[in-house]
Design a protein around this motif. Sequence first.
Motif, PDB file in Angstrom:
ATOM      1  N   ILE A  69       1.330  -1.390  -0.139  1.00 16.54           N
ATOM      2  CA  ILE A  69      -0.098   0.219  -0.156  1.00 16.54           C
ATOM      3  C   ILE A  69       1.044   1.408  -0.182  1.00 16.54           C
ATOM      4  CG2 ILE A  69      -1.557   1.404   1.521  1.00 16.54           C
ATOM      5  CD1 ILE A  69      -2.797  -2.133   2.567  1.00 16.54           C
ATOM      6  N   LEU A  70       2.453   1.560   0.608  1.00 16.64           N
ATOM      7  CA  LEU A  70       3.140   2.608   0.874  1.00 16.64           C
ATOM      8  C   LEU A  70       3.119   2.686  -0.700  1.00 16.64           C
ATOM      9  CD1 LEU A  70       3.785   4.377   2.776  1.00 16.64           C
ATOM     10  CD2 LEU A  70       5.849   3.020   3.677  1.00 16.64           C
ATOM     11  N   LEU A  71       3.978   1.275  -1.088  1.00 23.19           N
ATOM     12  CA  LEU A  71       4.576   1.554  -2.130  1.00 23.19           C
ATOM     13  C   LEU A  71       3.484   2.157  -3.444  1.00 23.19           C
ATOM     14  CD1 LEU A  71       6.558  -1.688  -2.796  1.00 23.19           C
ATOM     15  CD2 LEU A  71       7.540   0.688  -2.474  1.00 23.19           C
ATOM     16  N   GLY A  72       2.206   1.287  -3.083  1.00 21.24           N
ATOM     17  CA  GLY A  72       1.168   2.289  -4.251  1.00 21.24           C
ATOM     18  C   GLY A  72       1.488   3.741  -4.058  1.00 21.24           C
ATOM     19  N   PHE A  73       1.436   4.689  -2.504  1.00 22.40           N
ATOM     20  CA  PHE A  73       0.809   5.819  -2.893  1.00 22.40           C
ATOM     21  C   PHE A  73       2.573   6.482  -3.623  1.00 22.40           C
ATOM     22  CE2 PHE A  73      -2.498   4.498   1.141  1.00 22.40           C
ATOM     23  CZ  PHE A  73      -2.984   5.318   0.456  1.00 22.40           C
ATOM     24  N   SER A  74       3.522   5.898  -3.313  1.00 23.35           N
ATOM     25  CA  SER A  74       4.767   6.081  -4.022  1.00 23.35           C
ATOM     26  C   SER A  74       4.944   6.086  -5.378  1.00 23.35           C
ATOM     27  CB  SER A  74       6.136   5.667  -3.289  1.00 23.35           C
ATOM     28  OG  SER A  74       5.691   5.263  -1.494  1.00 23.35           O
ATOM     29  N   ALA A  75       4.118   5.294  -5.574  1.00 24.30           N
ATOM     30  CA  ALA A  75       3.856   5.225  -7.371  1.00 24.30           C
ATOM     31  C   ALA A  75       2.857   6.304  -7.678  1.00 24.30           C
ATOM     32  CB  ALA A  75       3.445   3.733  -7.935  1.00 24.30           C
ATOM     33  N   LEU A  76       2.019   6.113  -7.457  1.00 23.08           N
ATOM     34  CA  LEU A  76       0.906   7.339  -7.425  1.00 23.08           C
ATOM     35  C   LEU A  76       1.499   8.666  -7.546  1.00 23.08           C
ATOM     36  CD1 LEU A  76      -1.810   7.794  -7.936  1.00 23.08           C
ATOM     37  CD2 LEU A  76      -2.661   7.914  -5.859  1.00 23.08           C
ATOM     38  N   TRP A  77       2.363   9.038  -6.428  1.00 26.91           N
ATOM     39  CA  TRP A  77       2.972  10.681  -6.661  1.00 26.91           C
ATOM     40  C   TRP A  77       3.912  10.521  -7.588  1.00 26.91           C
ATOM     41  CZ3 TRP A  77       8.641  10.995  -5.707  1.00 26.91           C
ATOM     42  CH2 TRP A  77       8.495  12.865  -5.831  1.00 26.91           C
TER      43      TRP A  77
ATOM     44  N   ILE B  36       3.625   8.306 -10.436  1.00 27.86           N
ATOM     45  CA  ILE B  36       3.264   9.273 -11.825  1.00 27.86           C
ATOM     46  C   ILE B  36       2.592  10.265 -11.956  1.00 27.86           C
ATOM     47  CG2 ILE B  36       0.297   7.835 -12.500  1.00 27.86           C
ATOM     48  CD1 ILE B  36       0.932   5.176 -11.667  1.00 27.86           C
ATOM     49  N   VAL B  37       1.773  10.906 -11.106  1.00 25.22           N
ATOM     50  CA  VAL B  37       1.529  12.526 -11.254  1.00 25.22           C
ATOM     51  C   VAL B  37       2.595  13.215 -11.625  1.00 25.22           C
ATOM     52  CG1 VAL B  37       0.385  14.301  -9.310  1.00 25.22           C
ATOM     53  CG2 VAL B  37      -0.438  12.097  -9.160  1.00 25.22           C
ATOM     54  N   SER B  38       3.835  13.141 -10.254  1.00 25.50           N
ATOM     55  CA  SER B  38       4.689  13.757 -11.034  1.00 25.50           C
ATOM     56  C   SER B  38       5.156  13.535 -12.208  1.00 25.50           C
ATOM     57  CB  SER B  38       6.267  13.234  -9.873  1.00 25.50           C
ATOM     58  OG  SER B  38       5.793  13.292  -8.865  1.00 25.50           O
ATOM     59  N   PHE B  39       5.098  12.835 -12.794  1.00 22.41           N
ATOM     60  CA  PHE B  39       5.517  12.308 -14.157  1.00 22.41           C
ATOM     61  C   PHE B  39       4.791  13.170 -15.005  1.00 22.41           C
ATOM     62  CE2 PHE B  39       9.200   9.621 -12.852  1.00 22.41           C
ATOM     63  CZ  PHE B  39       9.781   9.291 -14.164  1.00 22.41           C
TER      64      PHE B  39
ATOM     65  N   ILE C 154       6.571   1.149 -17.326  1.00 22.09           N
ATOM     66  CA  ILE C 154       5.277   2.210 -17.747  1.00 22.09           C
ATOM     67  C   ILE C 154       5.055   3.078 -17.492  1.00 22.09           C
ATOM     68  CG2 ILE C 154       2.661   2.320 -16.677  1.00 22.09           C
ATOM     69  CD1 ILE C 154       2.631  -1.446 -16.487  1.00 22.09           C
ATOM     70  N   VAL C 155       5.761   3.251 -16.099  1.00 20.82           N
ATOM     71  CA  VAL C 155       5.718   4.532 -15.590  1.00 20.82           C
ATOM     72  C   VAL C 155       6.113   5.979 -16.152  1.00 20.82           C
ATOM     73  CG1 VAL C 155       7.991   4.620 -14.143  1.00 20.82           C
ATOM     74  CG2 VAL C 155       6.436   6.865 -13.541  1.00 20.82           C
ATOM     75  N   HIS C 156       7.818   5.307 -17.498  1.00 22.86           N
ATOM     76  CA  HIS C 156       7.538   7.162 -18.398  1.00 22.86           C
ATOM     77  C   HIS C 156       6.811   6.827 -19.541  1.00 22.86           C
ATOM     78  CE1 HIS C 156      11.954   5.335 -16.923  1.00 22.86           C
ATOM     79  NE2 HIS C 156      11.541   4.054 -17.008  1.00 22.86           N
ATOM     80  N   ALA C 157       5.664   6.432 -19.496  1.00 15.27           N
ATOM     81  CA  ALA C 157       4.645   6.782 -20.263  1.00 15.27           C
ATOM     82  C   ALA C 157       3.790   7.515 -19.616  1.00 15.27           C
ATOM     83  CB  ALA C 157       3.755   5.684 -20.854  1.00 15.27           C
TER      84      ALA C 157
END
Length: 490
Positions: A27-35, A37-40, A117-120
């Motif tokens: 869950i913590l990593l999910g929030f980090s990933a979301l952050w 994604i929003v940044s990219f 995926i994050v680069h997309a």
Amino acid sequence: MIKHFINLEWKAFFRSPSFKTNLFFKILLGFSALWMIVSFLSMGVGAYFLIKNQLNTDPLVFLNNYLIFYVVGDLLFRYFLQKMPIVNIRPLLYLPIKKGKVIHFALNKTVLSFFNIVHAFFFVPFSVVLLIEGYPFLNVLGWHLALMALIFCNNFINVFVNSKDGVFYTVLAILLIFGGLKYYEIFDITLYTKPVFQAFYNIQYTALIPILLLVFLYKTAYNYFKSNFYLDGGLSKKIDIVKSEDFAWLNRFGSISTFLKNDIRLIKRNKRSKTTLLMSALFLFYGLLFFTDSIEAYKGPFWRIFAGIFVSGGFLFSFGQFVPSWDSAYYPLMMSQNIRYKEYISSKWYLMVIATLVSTILSAFYLYFGWQAYAAVVVGAIYNIGVNSHMVLWGGAYIKTPIDLTSNKKAFGDKKSFNAKTLLLTIPKLVLPMVIYAIGHFTLGEVFGFALVAISGIAGLLFKNKVFNIIEKIYKSEKYKTLAAYKQND
């Protein structure tokens, strides 16, 4: 079959011995990933207008100028953090499933990795903005597909680079050299790489080159794993024949010399420990962020001590915090021997002290930025030896993370490394010396501040034996919990 694989992955997650911990950190990593994604996404949307308005240049041409560093940097980032397919293949070898399907599943799983995926989330919105601003559709499409293909190429290049330390260090050295040459305007590698990325836009069919390269790398990775699809073959842990080294000069340390010799051999022979040594060397340059006044937020006087602690204590923090996890592979055997805990702990302490002294000597170049800069490093080293060396050993008793010496995964830490006790121990490591220095600095001046920090370190040395007795008791009380934790491989 895909449904079956997904079902196995699902069961592996929920049946893990540390499911609750894994769930929390997922869950913590999910929030980090979301952050991220929003940044990219924000950068993808805003980069065009920021470059055009602030630099008054063509955003696409400007971006192509630096894409070589982006692509190579992505590869280096993956080296440390991306899990390799071999981890997914081993458990499936026992099941009645065709080799090809298992390998395709493992490779395709890496394709769907967050690292790809994050680069997309950057390139897709940036490409959309280009289209809105009137750039030709086919040109933008070719450029976009070429870059995404290169990102996925990194995914498969990492499969091969990850098992070869020499390749990684070579790539890192080349990146640092060319980056430095460009920064000091000696040689600009982008003059040669920029036309390549620009060609993906100007000549649409050139996008086929990275796409074909991607197909080739996928096939190569597939054939590589298929030819080594055996537990006693390519998927087994690599065992090297090493030359025995005596390190007779360590005999002066008496009974703890055996442990010191083993630790040095461990550092020299294993991938994870070599990476830790590299990270420790990089810490030497951490002070440049503070002593050059390049960052406004770090201009406070007490930040100098913070920098000094890290510059001199890079090895102490990166290696010391994982004692005794470095010995997790044979820790049960050690505990069955007639070994005194105090000697074991002392050997780690001496190793960290030696590394701290070496780091302090190598940091003498900070004299260029003034005596205060190097004074911060020296008193930071004294504090590290007298106080922080004890703190990291103390905290290590509560970090029950088995370390795979053949892998760099989790080289920056692990979920089990974070708990209430280890977090509380960071206060005397980092916050306390800053507070001590601030008290001295704002009362009688910076010299008195440095003196107070140094005195604190010397006081820690004077009470070394008493502190070691406390640490020894903690290690003994945590012994069986540690042994149980090292048996879990999740």
